[in-house]
Write an enzyme that holds these catalytic residues in place. Structure first.
Site, PDB file in Angstrom:
ATOM      1  N   LYS A   1      16.518 -44.336  22.710  1.00 47.46           N
ATOM      2  CA  LYS A   1      17.093 -45.378  23.558  1.00 47.46           C
ATOM      3  C   LYS A   1      18.037 -44.766  24.583  1.00 47.46           C
ATOM      4  CE  LYS A   1      20.746 -47.851  22.734  1.00 47.46           C
ATOM      5  NZ  LYS A   1      21.771 -48.757  22.202  1.00 47.46           N
TER       6      LYS A   1
ATOM      7  N   ASP B   1      17.148 -51.851  23.221  1.00 48.97           N
ATOM      8  CA  ASP B   1      18.422 -52.173  22.584  1.00 48.97           C
ATOM      9  C   ASP B   1      18.278 -53.482  21.808  1.00 48.97           C
ATOM     10  OD1 ASP B   1      18.500 -54.201  24.465  1.00 48.97           O
ATOM     11  OD2 ASP B   1      20.502 -53.718  25.205  1.00 48.97           O
TER      12      ASP B   1
END
Length: 278
Positions: free
Chosen positions: A146, A164
């Site tokens: 991420k 997320d």
């Protein structure tokens, strides 16, 4: 808990979810891409909500953003980067002094170890430069896929999907995927869009998740993509009540960045107040 009195005069209105009947793969792709186009019109100024001036600042800020708000990070990093502007500076820092600066971000001891550790790795292995490859970034302390895709997409212009908590919640609500693991969500959603759209898709979805499609009470009645959403009705459907739930600039409140991009300001977005203001 439960309803009080089954013969209550108050009707329980069940909103039918708009689940496409046996939606085909082609139908899913079309619906997903239409949602992204609609969100692009609503959020033409979507951008990463962390303040940064270079790849190193974005990398550190993204690591610090775990389990706290981008605004809190933006209020914290100016002091950090003023004292430690380069990886070499942060690598040689006294951990206790860094901890004191990072204390407002929560988990400050672990985050201090991560940012000092990644700074040492940058200084020792990459000549003090943030690498522009996924396989190098994910080897740095505290850096997962991420974080790597945030840096690649926004500091290097290389497409990536940022999975997320907002992204995970929304793509499942929209039935783009039933996967629950971030890397599988990334693969499933990535397959619905051209690679060139991945970075901006991430911004559109995250902006929408923060502003309208909230975790606890989505503002369904104020949602611009309601006709395309299988989860319509999970939140407030009354337009007036839904509007009161809107967050950030859509509700008259500032965004997360202290120094947002000019396009955001030109579109009516407001910078966040500095630490200690108001």
């Amino acid at each position: 808990m439960g309803e009080q009195g089954s013969s209550s005069s108050k009707k329980t209105v069940k909103t039918a979810k708009k689940v496409p009947a046996a939606e085909s793969r082609t139908g899913l792709v079309r619906r997903a891409r239409r949602i992204n186009r609609e969100l692009a019109e609503v959020y033409p100024y979507a951008h990463p909500e962390l303040d940064f001036e270079n790849p190193f600042q974005l990398l550190v800020a993204t690591v610090l953003s775990a389990q706290t708000t981008d605004l809190r990070v933006n209020q914290t990093t100016p002091a950090l980067f003023a004292k430690y502007p380069t990886p070499e500076d942060l690598a040689a820092a006294n951990p206790e002094e860094v901890e004191e600066i990072l204390r407002p971000c929560g988990f400050f001891r672990a985050k201090t170890r991560s940012v000092i550790g990644l700074s040492k790795a940058l200084a020792e292995q990459f000549g003090g430069e943030v690498p522009g490859r996924l396989e190098d970034l994910v080897k740095l302390p505290g850096v997962g896929r991420k974080t790597a895709f945030v840096v690649l997409g926004n500091a290097f212009g290389r497409p990536g999907i940022t999975v997320d908590t907002h992204f995970q919640r929304l793509v499942r609500r929209w039935q783009w995927t039933t996967e629950t693991e971030p890397d599988k969500i990334e693969a499933a959603v990535g397959a619905l869009f051209p690679k060139s759209e991945w970075t901006m898709l991430s911004h559109h979805v995250i902006f929408h998740g923060r502003r309208i499609c909230h975790a606890r009470k989505p503002a369904c009645g104020a949602c611009p993509i309601a006709p395309l959403c299988p989860a319509f009705g999970e939140g407030e459907t009354d337009p007036e009540k839904a509007r009161k739930l809107l967050k950030y600039e859509k509700g008259g409140f500032p965004g997360q960045r202290l120094k947002p991009p000019q396009a955001y300001l030109d579109a009516g977005g407001r910078p966040a107040p500095p630490l200690g203001a108001g």
